[in-house]
Scaffold this motif. Structure first.
Motif, PDB file in Angstrom:
ATOM      1  N   ARG A   1       5.481 -76.071  44.282  1.00 23.96           N
ATOM      2  CA  ARG A   1       5.987 -76.098  45.319  1.00 23.96           C
ATOM      3  C   ARG A   1       5.634 -77.980  46.017  1.00 23.96           C
ATOM      4  NH1 ARG A   1       5.385 -77.613  50.014  1.00 23.96           N
ATOM      5  NH2 ARG A   1       3.172 -76.982  50.091  1.00 23.96           N
ATOM      6  N   ARG A   2       4.588 -78.284  45.189  1.00 25.20           N
ATOM      7  CA  ARG A   2       4.043 -79.567  45.363  1.00 25.20           C
ATOM      8  C   ARG A   2       5.027 -80.863  44.179  1.00 25.20           C
ATOM      9  NH1 ARG A   2      -1.940 -80.478  45.469  1.00 25.20           N
ATOM     10  NH2 ARG A   2      -2.273 -78.320  45.542  1.00 25.20           N
ATOM     11  N   GLY A   3       5.418 -80.048  43.542  1.00 23.49           N
ATOM     12  CA  GLY A   3       5.940 -80.980  41.881  1.00 23.49           C
ATOM     13  C   GLY A   3       5.366 -80.801  40.827  1.00 23.49           C
ATOM     14  N   LEU A   4       4.148 -79.756  41.147  1.00 22.10           N
ATOM     15  CA  LEU A   4       4.012 -79.879  39.155  1.00 22.10           C
ATOM     16  C   LEU A   4       4.249 -78.835  38.607  1.00 22.10           C
ATOM     17  CD1 LEU A   4       1.303 -81.024  41.732  1.00 22.10           C
ATOM     18  CD2 LEU A   4      -0.887 -79.777  40.083  1.00 22.10           C
ATOM     19  N   ALA A   5       3.837 -79.027  37.490  1.00 20.81           N
ATOM     20  CA  ALA A   5       4.534 -78.808  35.939  1.00 20.81           C
ATOM     21  C   ALA A   5       3.138 -77.587  36.149  1.00 20.81           C
ATOM     22  CB  ALA A   5       4.793 -79.517  35.145  1.00 20.81           C
ATOM     23  N   VAL A   6       3.850 -76.160  35.702  1.00 28.47           N
ATOM     24  CA  VAL A   6       2.361 -75.386  35.661  1.00 28.47           C
ATOM     25  C   VAL A   6       2.472 -74.486  34.529  1.00 28.47           C
ATOM     26  CG1 VAL A   6       0.772 -73.545  36.217  1.00 28.47           C
ATOM     27  CG2 VAL A   6       2.062 -75.594  38.309  1.00 28.47           C
ATOM     28  N   ILE A   7       1.485 -74.197  33.293  1.00 25.02           N
ATOM     29  CA  ILE A   7       1.605 -73.864  32.339  1.00 25.02           C
ATOM     30  C   ILE A   7       0.293 -72.714  32.677  1.00 25.02           C
ATOM     31  CG2 ILE A   7       1.345 -73.394  29.645  1.00 25.02           C
ATOM     32  CD1 ILE A   7       1.702 -76.139  29.819  1.00 25.02           C
ATOM     33  N   PHE A   8       0.969 -71.610  32.734  1.00 22.58           N
ATOM     34  CA  PHE A   8      -0.451 -69.971  32.918  1.00 22.58           C
ATOM     35  C   PHE A   8       0.474 -69.141  31.975  1.00 22.58           C
ATOM     36  CE2 PHE A   8      -0.459 -66.500  35.782  1.00 22.58           C
ATOM     37  CZ  PHE A   8      -1.247 -66.385  36.619  1.00 22.58           C
ATOM     38  N   ILE A   9      -0.848 -69.330  31.609  1.00 20.67           N
ATOM     39  CA  ILE A   9      -1.197 -68.092  30.654  1.00 20.67           C
ATOM     40  C   ILE A   9      -2.034 -66.415  31.403  1.00 20.67           C
ATOM     41  CG2 ILE A   9      -2.800 -67.389  28.188  1.00 20.67           C
ATOM     42  CD1 ILE A   9      -2.311 -70.276  28.168  1.00 20.67           C
ATOM     43  N   THR A  10      -1.361 -65.356  31.102  1.00 19.23           N
ATOM     44  CA  THR A  10      -1.948 -64.422  31.268  1.00 19.23           C
ATOM     45  C   THR A  10      -1.513 -63.056  29.963  1.00 19.23           C
ATOM     46  OG1 THR A  10      -2.216 -62.939  33.819  1.00 19.23           O
ATOM     47  CG2 THR A  10       0.189 -63.602  32.570  1.00 19.23           C
ATOM     48  N   HIS A  11      -2.400 -62.319  30.502  1.00 15.23           N
ATOM     49  CA  HIS A  11      -2.013 -61.227  29.407  1.00 15.23           C
ATOM     50  C   HIS A  11      -1.676 -59.628  30.405  1.00 15.23           C
ATOM     51  CE1 HIS A  11      -3.777 -62.229  26.045  1.00 15.23           C
ATOM     52  NE2 HIS A  11      -4.162 -62.279  26.086  1.00 15.23           N
ATOM     53  N   GLN A  12      -1.426 -60.021  31.955  1.00 15.51           N
ATOM     54  CA  GLN A  12      -0.898 -59.492  32.969  1.00 15.51           C
ATOM     55  C   GLN A  12       0.844 -59.525  33.464  1.00 15.51           C
ATOM     56  OE1 GLN A  12      -4.868 -59.683  34.626  1.00 15.51           O
ATOM     57  NE2 GLN A  12      -3.875 -57.778  36.050  1.00 15.51           N
ATOM     58  N   VAL A  13       1.749 -58.891  33.196  1.00 14.74           N
ATOM     59  CA  VAL A  13       3.219 -58.878  33.377  1.00 14.74           C
ATOM     60  C   VAL A  13       2.944 -59.077  34.798  1.00 14.74           C
ATOM     61  CG1 VAL A  13       5.102 -57.735  32.472  1.00 14.74           C
ATOM     62  CG2 VAL A  13       3.430 -56.980  31.450  1.00 14.74           C
ATOM     63  N   MET A  14       2.441 -58.130  35.575  1.00 18.64           N
ATOM     64  CA  MET A  14       2.433 -58.655  37.370  1.00 18.64           C
ATOM     65  C   MET A  14       2.538 -59.880  37.552  1.00 18.64           C
ATOM     66  SD  MET A  14       3.610 -55.146  38.080  1.00 18.64           S
ATOM     67  CE  MET A  14       2.736 -56.004  39.490  1.00 18.64           C
ATOM     68  N   HIS A  15       1.641 -60.575  37.148  1.00 16.21           N
ATOM     69  CA  HIS A  15       0.851 -62.035  37.688  1.00 16.21           C
ATOM     70  C   HIS A  15       2.433 -62.756  36.746  1.00 16.21           C
ATOM     71  CE1 HIS A  15      -3.596 -60.311  38.193  1.00 16.21           C
ATOM     72  NE2 HIS A  15      -2.882 -60.220  38.703  1.00 16.21           N
ATOM     73  N   ALA A  16       2.288 -62.744  35.510  1.00  9.99           N
ATOM     74  CA  ALA A  16       3.675 -63.399  35.284  1.00  9.99           C
ATOM     75  C   ALA A  16       4.588 -63.661  35.491  1.00  9.99           C
ATOM     76  CB  ALA A  16       3.456 -62.546  33.995  1.00  9.99           C
ATOM     77  N   MET A  17       4.878 -62.237  36.030  1.00  9.76           N
ATOM     78  CA  MET A  17       6.422 -61.971  36.364  1.00  9.76           C
ATOM     79  C   MET A  17       6.104 -62.469  38.094  1.00  9.76           C
ATOM     80  SD  MET A  17       8.262 -58.998  34.666  1.00  9.76           S
ATOM     81  CE  MET A  17       9.827 -59.462  35.377  1.00  9.76           C
ATOM     82  N   ALA A  18       5.413 -62.627  38.575  1.00  3.51           N
ATOM     83  CA  ALA A  18       5.316 -63.479  39.864  1.00  3.51           C
ATOM     84  C   ALA A  18       5.459 -64.716  40.672  1.00  3.51           C
ATOM     85  CB  ALA A  18       3.417 -62.697  41.018  1.00  3.51           C
ATOM     86  N   VAL A  19       4.951 -65.320  39.090  1.00  2.00           N
ATOM     87  CA  VAL A  19       4.822 -66.171  39.458  1.00  2.00           C
ATOM     88  C   VAL A  19       6.137 -67.368  38.484  1.00  2.00           C
ATOM     89  CG1 VAL A  19       3.083 -66.219  40.778  1.00  2.00           C
ATOM     90  CG2 VAL A  19       2.996 -67.273  38.403  1.00  2.00           C
ATOM     91  N   GLY A  20       5.990 -67.322  37.370  1.00  6.41           N
ATOM     92  CA  GLY A  20       7.022 -67.558  36.257  1.00  6.41           C
ATOM     93  C   GLY A  20       8.752 -67.932  36.487  1.00  6.41           C
ATOM     94  N   ASP A  21       8.722 -69.028  36.066  1.00  8.99           N
ATOM     95  CA  ASP A  21       9.903 -69.790  36.638  1.00  8.99           C
ATOM     96  C   ASP A  21      11.176 -69.504  34.802  1.00  8.99           C
ATOM     97  OD1 ASP A  21      10.043 -70.709  38.845  1.00  8.99           O
ATOM     98  OD2 ASP A  21       8.758 -72.113  38.115  1.00  8.99           O
ATOM     99  N   HIS A  22       9.919 -69.599  33.785  1.00  3.55           N
ATOM    100  CA  HIS A  22      10.431 -70.082  32.371  1.00  3.55           C
ATOM    101  C   HIS A  22       9.067 -69.273  31.925  1.00  3.55           C
ATOM    102  CE1 HIS A  22      11.360 -73.730  29.293  1.00  3.55           C
ATOM    103  NE2 HIS A  22      11.428 -71.732  28.770  1.00  3.55           N
ATOM    104  N   PHE A  23       9.152 -68.609  30.692  1.00  2.00           N
ATOM    105  CA  PHE A  23       8.154 -67.420  29.622  1.00  2.00           C
ATOM    106  C   PHE A  23       8.268 -68.063  28.751  1.00  2.00           C
ATOM    107  CE2 PHE A  23       9.574 -65.299  33.647  1.00  2.00           C
ATOM    108  CZ  PHE A  23       8.772 -64.660  33.887  1.00  2.00           C
ATOM    109  N   ALA A  24       7.533 -68.532  27.509  1.00  2.00           N
ATOM    110  CA  ALA A  24       7.309 -68.501  26.345  1.00  2.00           C
ATOM    111  C   ALA A  24       6.112 -67.418  25.582  1.00  2.00           C
ATOM    112  CB  ALA A  24       7.021 -69.771  25.706  1.00  2.00           C
ATOM    113  N   VAL A  25       7.034 -67.153  24.383  1.00  2.00           N
ATOM    114  CA  VAL A  25       6.057 -66.142  24.158  1.00  2.00           C
ATOM    115  C   VAL A  25       5.689 -66.030  22.866  1.00  2.00           C
ATOM    116  CG1 VAL A  25       5.872 -63.831  23.026  1.00  2.00           C
ATOM    117  CG2 VAL A  25       7.353 -64.369  25.358  1.00  2.00           C
TER     118      VAL A  25
END
Ligand SMILES: Nc1ncnc2c1ncn2[C@@H]1O[C@H](COP(=O)(O)OP(=O)(O)OP(=O)(O)O)[C@@H](O)[C@H]1O
Ligand SMILES: Nc1ncnc2c1ncn2[C@@H]1O[C@H](COP(=O)(O)OP(=O)(O)OP(=O)(O)O)[C@@H](O)[C@H]1O
Ligand SMILES: [Mg+2]
Ligand SMILES: [Mg+2]
Lengths: 337, 272, 298, 337, 272
Positions: free
Chosen positions: E195-219
């Motif tokens: 929301r503050r305009g940062l770019a975030v790169i988020f690594i996780t093994h939990q689909v739920m977490h990924a889907m909760a915050v991700g805008d863009h996914f790279a596998v």
């Protein structure tokens, strides 16, 4: 520890670097030291040195694999020598009594070291530094108190002499060389063939996990300290019997020499990696470097420099090999001392 | 109803002045998976360390098959048939896979003091156990553990526990660092162990994993058992709230999802 | 003739002068097709075994002659006998004495004796009127060093005075300040100490400061075994009474020359033993000594 | 590192144990050593020893906090002494030149140590053991080559003498005591007040994380090695100027003595924990223990024993306190050497 | 469309003979969360270590705001506004919370060589940042980090990265060891950063977490980008399969759930 025998596996063994270092210094001194260095008498000269050092270096190396250190061996050598000399020389009691008491003092100091390390959180370097000073003080104080001298003579004959302090095989090799070979074989068996060795490596790798896996880490630590202190006392005792005399003196050079031999032999200072054969090679390498100098024409004043450079070279070489062996092991971080 | 294999009765544990566990009573039956849930620091690891002989209870009793027992060292617990994968550690980077697998319980041949470590057998068993976990890439038991990935190491530790877990298998957050595939394998193994009649204690922070395998759930909140229920007795939302230490997670989740919804999955314009 | 010389620690001032004597004698040996090898102890930690090891090393080199100090007879005698049995001719140097040389069948004994040198020092103190002498031993337990202090104590007590040894723990070896402060402490504690002697020239540098710091300059006389430039400067300036000199240069120079000539030419010296000391360097003979020091021979 | 000033916080500081150890030995020797021990001349006796040791122990302690070790200081003391003696004594060149060269040799050896440790994976204990031997060889070889002697005299007068090697304040205290106090104050500033100290603690705590956090770990490591080698050369140099003479031998006792002082001062051998004030107290404790003996009536032959026991006691006490301080820090496992 | 802050163009990375990353091209925009997914050992951590200056790419280019840049050390990357929480480490057990928070970027007052570490300010900022993460128990910045629970430590590391993450925030499995509540907090923080305009790169093994915050996914699969898609372009099942390295997880999950179903949630009788 891997015991595969493929050529690649061979190079990845902990002793590979040590063996190469050994070959390198052998070649170096064969070139600069000439032939006498490789004749039986010349070989005996560094084998004898290696044997006395090696009997101490292997248990010390096992301690280092288990993640501990024992500085007090430096004081245990004169302690062992003086004990047998006072009992069987000064008091003239039976030599077997002297031998038994000397060895049991080794066991006692080892027990004290081990229990202190296990029960307190003080690092073993500091515990054994304390016992180094303490034992030095005891040796000097007691010897002077009892004999009014710092040098005690001892004459041993018969089987005890033959067993502990004589020359064998043409009168060049000390009987200690046989002890060293025999003990090395025993250590190789227990460390690399029997299951106990696995415990030592596990302890050095991760002491908490080792205990959780059911290894009696405390008992094993104490046993290793007993082993190193007793071995040092044994070497001192044999020297006293061989040389018919014992002196009260520092013995500190054994500390550094043994540590160097162990590290040149490929043992990781942080624990968990190494081999008895590697330590064996490392001890010979060290003995050749220090004795080989005498066979060369280098000015004796520079010998420390040469020893320093050769040893650093041997360790560097060793390390390059270890890196190759563990190239995939990158996540192991730890105190690098 | 089958009798519990392992039970804690009124166990307390404090480290010096810090009370970590209060009056814990819990039991686990053969062929049953007990999921131990709770917030960070709730005392889950401490609890299972008491069961596996790492720590001693300050007071209270451990019972096995209805008989009071004590586990002064991890070795005693292991000999009683309790096999544990702890949250941290458990493998030895500089040891071979075979040796690491058998640490402390090395297979030997020969007799007396001349027992010889049986490398061939150790390697074969270890490799087979790891491959059974779905890690088929591993075929050489002489490889060093340090060369394995985090997930592979975790699988090795679990395989070890399963292999030696004669009666009780304890897994402390075994899936935390694992990928989706590996985690699924672990869940399958848990079910397999259950099928074989082992009692399993399973710690996790992931509701999905807990619900996939658990028969029986115990929730720790600040060192006390706050809830103890069977599969199907509570909804996913209720369990989630309990795992969060009693906080109402519904509002938190709503907050996040609400945010996402309100922006329709698109980020707001960068803040000034 | 191929000659091996066994000697003391690498960085010990005394043995460095021995080496100068060897180096100076070497050209003559080499002129007759021989070699000289100097085998030095690395330290005094493991004294007897290390010395014997060096004798064995010499035997393994198949030398013709061996120059060796007999510091620890019990330990060294068997090895020396083995050397002789291997056909090696032996001269005892620096330690052992005439009787031992005869007993072992060595060609000669060249040197003084640590104990005799110590006695000379003790007697010098007595002669200067000192009553209570402290011998500072920074290497307690080392046989040859212990002999020095024992000699001093026997020397002064023999003349009616009093002597004692101060063994310093290994924690202070090589730390000039620790040595100085230890000596100062003893001087402060026991006001009657009026003589201090150190087992090496380097320790005397510390002792000089200690005497000064204790406010005993003049009252407490200072002596030392062996000498260095700084010590001789003090003797010249009057802040040190004397240094005991065994003339190590002569010991090795003569021993090597005599042995080589005996092996090569069959010469034999009627003088037995050849005594090079103890000599005392004090204000009386300081200038001649200083000239020798400049050349590394004293 | 915590800088809170509550009474509880005070006890939790790394120097708390060291301070208590210091008080304990002070009381011990005040009882057994009597009055002379506490008179100015007696106090000067251990202050002088502490100063010479302390100037080396503090940078060595910082290295240990950063997870490294430097054994080569044992050779740098004679190296510094001999350099200034040869240049300004033997060759008679200006004393300032001798001082400058002695210190720059310290910098050079420190650089070599640091670069080797950073660039190779060899543990610093081994690297500096190698350079210990090498520098010992260089000092002996060069000195004999140049001066034909192993002991070189040096007479310094004027400001250099007053600055580096004289007695001050009533002629009992070495000027080194002032250097020590000054340097300690500087170190306290840089380690505990300025932000740099934080970097050292972070490096010792976890080198990889420290680098990831943006700390120039390689540069910092090299700087610390330069600091310790140069400090040792500085002490040697000042001793040569004070005692008007330099010897090739000796200095090895500085290694163990400094390590003991650092550990008694509460520095964790595995790195990441400690304080300059603690090391300062530790050094004084060590000096009192070794020098106090001379003021007592104990038989001098037993002094090593007393030293060993007292030091072990001090470390044990210290450790009890550290445990109290970190009672909640249990997950830190690591090679315990 | 906003321009990417940080981009990799054809990046390769090998450690000696081992190729870990192949020809990676990726970009992350301000106000966007990029979820990096993949199996254990796929190369996720290696990838973000290249972005944060820990490793150097073997070949290929890093661009910031469209300009080629290079990050020879982590410090350079940090100065460029990239803030990373690595998978392992990141806190210092024996340091105080305030000091640990500011390691390498200590706040000071004074000037020149006499800059003084500002303990008060450091502690105040650190405590506030951690409390903002929902860890309200922490109020004393002088406490040692070693005394915190694993979750609290993780939160401290994340708070640090958020505080210094001027432009790009990289989180490598930040929720792995966290409890449900703490994990939710982390997700909230990610949204807040976005929301503050940062770019975030988020690594996780939990689909739920990924889907909760991700805008863009790279596998990542075995070091290569196997898929790169936007929120909503793939189903949960598809994403799960990709995260498992292309394996079909559906069958595995079915297997487990099928087992449970067939026994109706009750354990089978103990095996003989
Ligand atoms: N040896 C110990 N000494 C002191 N305190 C301890 C010790 N071991 C654990 N604790 C404390 O006990 C509490 C519970 O710790 P425990 O590791 O059991 O939690 P947990 O439920 O496993 O948490 P997580 O989910 O984060 O793993 C924590 O506050 C911890 O700091
Ligand atoms: N420094 C290194 N040297 C050699 N190989 C390495 C190094 N770092 C990582 N690797 C290897 O690169 C591969 C990718 O590792 P990485 O840590 O990036 O995986 P990951 O995707 O983060 O896995 P995980 O989900 O388990 O964290 C692994 O096979 C690993 O062994
Ligand atoms: Mg836990
Ligand atoms: Mg990763």
């Amino acid at each position: 520890m891997s015991a595969s025998f493929s050529p690649g596996g061979l190079l990845r063994r902990p002793e590979a670097g040590a063996a190469l270092g050994l070959i390198a210094v052998l070649v170096f001194f064969a070139i600069f030291g000439g032939l006498t260095f490789l004749k039986p008498a010349g070989m005996a000269s560094w084998l004898n040195v290696a044997a006395n050092l090696g009997v101490i270096a292997i248990p010390l190396g096992l301690l280092m694999i288990a993640g501990e250190l024992d500085i007090s061996v430096g004081a245990m050598v004169p302690f062992g020598a003086m004990t047998v000399a006072v009992i069987s020389g000064h008091y003239g009691l039976p030599i077997w009594l002297g031998v038994a008491v000397a060895l049991s003092f080794g066991v006692i100091v080892g027990l004290v070291n081990g229990v202190l390390v296990v029960k307190t959180a003080v690092p073993s370097l500091i515990v054994t530094l304390g016992s180094l000073f303490a034992v030095q003080g005891i040796v000097l104080g007691l010897t002077v108190l009892i004999t009014k001298s710092t040098s005690v003579a001892l004459t041993v004959e018969g089987p005890a002499k033959a067993l502990f302090g004589d020359f064998v095989l043409g009168g060049q090799l000390q009987v200690m060389v046989l002890w060293w070979l025999g003990l090395s074989a025993l250590y190789i068996f227990f460390v690399h063939v029997s299951p106990f060795g696995n415990w030592i490596f596990a302890m050095g790798g991760d002491k908490v996990s080792a205990r959780n896996a059911g290894i009696p880490t405390d008992r094993l630590t104490i046993i290793l300290f007993v082993l190193s202190a007793t071995s040092a006392a044994f070497v001192g005792m044999c020297q006293a019997i061989l040389y018919n005399s014992a002196q009260v003196a520092g013995g500190q050079s054994f500390i550094f020499n043994a540590i160097i031999s162990v590290v040149v032999g490929g043992v990781l200072l942080t624990g968990g990696f190494g081999s008895v054969v590697g330590i064996f090679f490392g001890t010979i390498t060290f003995a050749i470097v220090t004795q080989g100098i005498y066979y060369t024409d280098f000015d004796r004043n520079w010998s420390s420099l040469i020893i320093g450079v050769l040893l650093l070279g041997a360790v560097l070489m060793n390390n390059t090999f270890r890196k190759m062996a563990l190239s995939a092991t990158t996540k192991k971080k730890g105190a690098k001392v | 109803m089958t009798a519990p294999i392992l039970a804690l009765r009124g166990v307390n544990k404090s480290f010096g002045p810090i009370d970590v566990l209060h009056d814990i009573t819990l039991e686990v039956k053969p062929g049953e998976v007990l999921c131990l849930l709770g917030d960070n620091g709730a005392g889950k690891s401490t609890l299972i360390k008491i069961m596996s002989g790492v720590h001693q209870p300050s007071s209270g009793m451990i019972e096995m098959d209805g008989q009071p027992v004590s586990f002064p060292t991890p070795r005693v617990a292991a000999e009683a048939g309790i096999s544990t994968v702890h949250q941290f550690g458990g493998t030895f980077p500089l040891m071979s896979i075979g040796r690491s697998f058998f640490v402390g319980v090395e297979p030997t041949w020969g007799w007396g003091p001349f027992r010889v470590y049986d490398r061939k057998r150790a390697n074969a068993i270890a490799v087979k156990a790891v491959q059974d976990m779905g890690i088929t890439r591993i075929s050489d038991g002489d490889r060093l553990v340090g060369g394995l990935s985090g997930g592979e190491r975790q699988s090795l530790a679990i395989a070890r526990a399963v292999h030696f877990g004669a009666r009780v298998l304890i897994l402390d957050e075994p899936t935390a660092a694992l990928g989706v595939k590996q985690a699924t394998h672990v869940l399958r193994i848990v079910n397999e162990a259950k099928r074989r009649g082992l009692a399993v204690i399973f710690i996790t922070h992931q509701v999905m994993h807990a619900m996939a395998v658990g028969d029986h759930f115990a929730v720790l909140i600040r060192g006390a058992v706050a809830a103890d229920f069977k599969k199907g007795e509570k909804t996913r939302e209720e369990i989630t709230d309990l795992m969060a230490g009693g906080a109402s997670m519904a509002s938190l989740e709503a907050e996040i999802e609400g945010f996402m919804a309100s922006h329709d999955g698109h980020p707001p314009p960068p803040a000034e | 003739a191929d000659i091996a010389v066994v000697g003391g620690s690498n960085d010990d001032a005394f043995w460095n002068i021995i080496k100068k004597g060897i180096d100076d004698a070497t050209p003559a040996v080499e002129a007759n097709g021989g070699t000289v090898t100097y085998l030095r102890l690395v330290n005094y930690d493991n004294f007897a075994p290390d010395v014997v090891q060096l004798i064995r090393t010499a035997i393994s080199m198949e030398v013709d002659g061996l120059v060796i100090p007999n510091w620890v007879p019990e330990a060294e005698d068997p090895a020396i006998k083995d050397a002789m049995a291997a056909g090696i001719k032996v001269i005892l140097m620096n330690a052992g004495g005439a009787d031992k040389a005869t007993e072992l069948g060595a060609i000669n004994y060249v040197g003084s004796d640590e104990y005799v040198a110590g006695v000379a020092g003790g007697e010098y103190f007595a002669g200067a009127g000192q009553k209570n002498v402290l011998c500072i031993n920074t290497l307690p337990g080392t046989a040859n060093i212990e002999a020095r202090c024992k000699g001093v104590i026997d020397g002064i007590t023999g003349k009616g005075g009093k002597g004692a040894q101060l063994p310093l723990p290994s924690t202070s070896f090589g730390d000039a300040t620790a040595v100085a402060e230890a000596i100062k402490a003893e001087l402060l504690k026991d006001e009657t100490i009026d003589g201090v002697i150190t087992i090496s020239a380097g320790d005397a540098d510390s002792a000089a400061i200690a005497v000064e710091q204790a406010g005993k300059t003049g009252a407490t006389k200072l002596g030392s075994f062996d000498m260095n430039q700084a010590g001789l400067d003090r003797i010249k300036a009057g802040t040190q009474a004397f240094a005991i000199d065994q003339q190590p240069y002569l010991q090795s120079y003569l021993a090597v020359s005599l042995l080589a000539a005996n092996i090569d030419f069959g010469t034999d010296l009627p003088v037995f033993p050849v005594l090079t000391g103890p000599g005392i360097v004090d204000a009386g003979n300081i200038d001649a000594t200083l000239a020798g020091v400049k050349l590394g021979a004293r």
